[in-house]
Design a protein around this motif. Sequence first.
Motif, short mmCIF file in Angstrom:
data_model
loop_
_atom_site.label_atom_id
_atom_site.label_comp_id
_atom_site.label_asym_id
_atom_site.label_seq_id
_atom_site.Cartn_x
_atom_site.Cartn_y
_atom_site.Cartn_z
N LEU A 185 54.21 1.38 -50.85
CA LEU A 185 54.57 2.66 -50.61
C LEU A 185 55.81 3.21 -52.16
CD1 LEU A 185 56.15 0.96 -46.97
CD2 LEU A 185 55.03 3.14 -47.71
N LEU A 186 56.01 2.47 -52.82
CA LEU A 186 57.00 2.80 -53.90
C LEU A 186 56.24 3.55 -54.85
CD1 LEU A 186 59.23 -0.52 -54.70
CD2 LEU A 186 59.67 1.53 -54.20
N ALA A 187 54.64 3.34 -54.67
CA ALA A 187 53.63 3.94 -55.36
C ALA A 187 53.60 5.27 -55.24
CB ALA A 187 52.38 3.81 -55.54
N THR A 188 53.75 5.49 -53.89
CA THR A 188 52.84 6.65 -53.51
C THR A 188 54.29 7.98 -53.56
OG1 THR A 188 54.51 6.17 -51.41
CG2 THR A 188 52.30 6.54 -51.14
N MET A 189 55.60 7.02 -54.45
CA MET A 189 56.97 8.00 -54.55
C MET A 189 56.41 8.86 -56.11
SD MET A 189 60.63 6.19 -53.74
CE MET A 189 61.59 7.28 -54.21
N PHE A 190 55.93 7.90 -56.75
CA PHE A 190 55.15 8.39 -58.46
C PHE A 190 54.61 9.22 -58.53
CE2 PHE A 190 58.47 4.68 -58.25
CZ PHE A 190 59.18 5.11 -59.20
N PHE A 191 53.58 9.34 -57.26
CA PHE A 191 51.74 9.12 -57.67
C PHE A 191 51.51 9.80 -56.34
CE2 PHE A 191 52.04 5.80 -60.75
CZ PHE A 191 52.02 6.21 -61.55
N SER A 192 51.06 11.31 -56.23
CA SER A 192 50.11 11.56 -55.50
C SER A 192 49.09 12.78 -55.21
CB SER A 192 51.06 12.89 -54.37
OG SER A 192 51.54 13.95 -55.73
N ALA A 193 48.27 12.81 -54.28
CA ALA A 193 47.34 13.43 -54.58
C ALA A 193 46.96 14.48 -55.04
CB ALA A 193 46.65 12.90 -53.70
N GLY A 194 48.02 15.38 -54.59
CA GLY A 194 47.89 17.08 -55.04
C GLY A 194 48.28 17.90 -53.82
N LEU A 195 48.37 18.11 -53.90
CA LEU A 195 48.34 20.28 -52.98
C LEU A 195 46.78 20.18 -52.71
CD1 LEU A 195 49.99 21.96 -51.48
CD2 LEU A 195 49.41 24.28 -53.13
N ILE A 196 46.03 20.04 -53.26
CA ILE A 196 44.66 21.26 -52.54
C ILE A 196 44.28 19.97 -51.51
CG2 ILE A 196 42.10 21.07 -53.76
CD1 ILE A 196 43.39 23.08 -55.79
N PRO A 197 44.00 18.09 -52.39
CA PRO A 197 43.41 17.13 -51.28
C PRO A 197 44.38 16.72 -50.29
CG PRO A 197 43.71 16.95 -53.08
CD PRO A 197 44.52 17.95 -53.76
N THR A 198 46.00 16.79 -50.25
CA THR A 198 46.40 17.49 -48.84
C THR A 198 45.64 18.47 -48.31
OG1 THR A 198 48.32 15.88 -50.47
CG2 THR A 198 48.36 16.93 -48.09
N TYR A 199 45.66 19.26 -48.40
CA TYR A 199 44.92 20.62 -47.86
C TYR A 199 43.76 20.54 -47.08
CZ TYR A 199 43.80 24.97 -45.89
OH TYR A 199 43.22 26.47 -45.21
N LEU A 200 42.68 19.63 -48.39
CA LEU A 200 41.54 19.76 -47.59
C LEU A 200 41.07 18.35 -46.28
CD1 LEU A 200 39.41 19.76 -51.09
CD2 LEU A 200 39.62 21.02 -48.86
N LEU A 201 42.41 17.39 -46.79
CA LEU A 201 42.60 16.50 -45.67
C LEU A 201 43.43 16.58 -44.01
CD1 LEU A 201 42.90 13.47 -45.00
CD2 LEU A 201 45.20 12.98 -45.87
N VAL A 202 44.11 17.35 -44.43
CA VAL A 202 44.72 18.16 -42.50
C VAL A 202 43.68 19.37 -42.46
CG1 VAL A 202 46.71 19.96 -42.26
CG2 VAL A 202 47.08 18.94 -43.90
N GLN A 203 42.91 20.08 -43.15
CA GLN A 203 41.74 20.92 -43.04
C GLN A 203 40.25 19.55 -41.77
OE1 GLN A 203 38.92 23.36 -45.50
NE2 GLN A 203 39.79 24.86 -44.08
N SER A 204 40.15 18.95 -42.63
CA SER A 204 39.42 17.76 -41.83
C SER A 204 39.80 16.90 -40.66
CB SER A 204 38.83 16.72 -43.49
OG SER A 204 39.67 16.06 -43.47
N LEU A 205 41.06 16.47 -41.28
CA LEU A 205 42.03 16.17 -39.35
C LEU A 205 41.35 17.61 -38.70
CD1 LEU A 205 44.67 13.82 -41.07
CD2 LEU A 205 41.60 13.74 -39.87
N GLY A 206 41.27 18.70 -38.45
CA GLY A 206 41.33 19.88 -37.31
C GLY A 206 42.93 20.06 -36.99
#
Length: 311
Positions: A135-156
């Motif tokens: 959880l602490l690692a997610t505060m400093f590192f993130s996948a970015g906007l494009i991977p997040t959008y692709l994940l949301v799109q793939s989940l419908g």
Amino acid sequence: MTAVIDEPVAKPHRWAAPPRPAWEEEPSKAGLAGKGIALSFACLAILFPLWIVIVTSVSSRKTIDEAGGLVIVPKGITFIAYKELLSGGQVTRAAVVSILVTLVGTLFSMTVSVLCAYGLSRTGSLGHRWILMVLLATMFFSAGLIPTYLLVQSLGLTDTYLALILPSAVSVFNILVLRGFFMGISQELVDSARIDGAGDLRILWQIVMPLSRAVLAVITLFYAVGYWSAWFNASLYLNDQDMMPLQNVMIQLVQKQEAPVGLSQAIRTGQLSGLAIQMAVMVMALLPVAVLSPFVQKHFKKGMLTGAVKG
């Protein structure tokens, strides 16, 4: 022998200043005057723009035209802008969407955050240290906007209201604040309840949460304000204009300088001003936060500082 009767000590007024420590000097008159002037300017800088927005939203088109735009002195007050906005149409629908997303999203986020924070506050729970590190690692590192959008799109989730809740449902910072507060609760109290046969969920519901009302109120306000003010997820994941929340409609009004569908006729006939519509939508967007914040303000110091220090 004369009996000594203790006189009752008068309680300080609720608005009285707290007692000053012995080592702290009394403020000078110049210092008090300087603080008063600085606070007055700060309040004026905050309240004056809000005053202009409210006055313009309740001004007639004639008053706005005479002022050449934003109105400072109210003349000819009318609530036709709010009446038209709340009579149905795009703005009313957007307000309902924002309210429902805020209520459902806040409830979901608080449920997940409280359960996660309670599990991490129990030092003997399985894998709590590794989960905390992730959880602490997610505060400093993130996948970015494009991977997040692709994940949301793939989940419908695109063009669904879940896209407004799930991508930003949990804040690690809020979980850490809750965890710090939960760890400050007496372990003996939890152990005594466990000896009496209470399980973890019962301990959380009947012991931990009632003792954590201050921090729960603060975190709930944080999540609610976040959902109410959010606009980026809607602009990114929603294509249907009928599903847009209130903040996105307000942005469209300010950027495009256009009235919502259904209000054009009132503007053409001279009953409404487009600027009054814009200011009225801003007031509607600010009103819930302005109303709820004073009720939670008293919990800010206790909730935030205790959770941060003991974490």
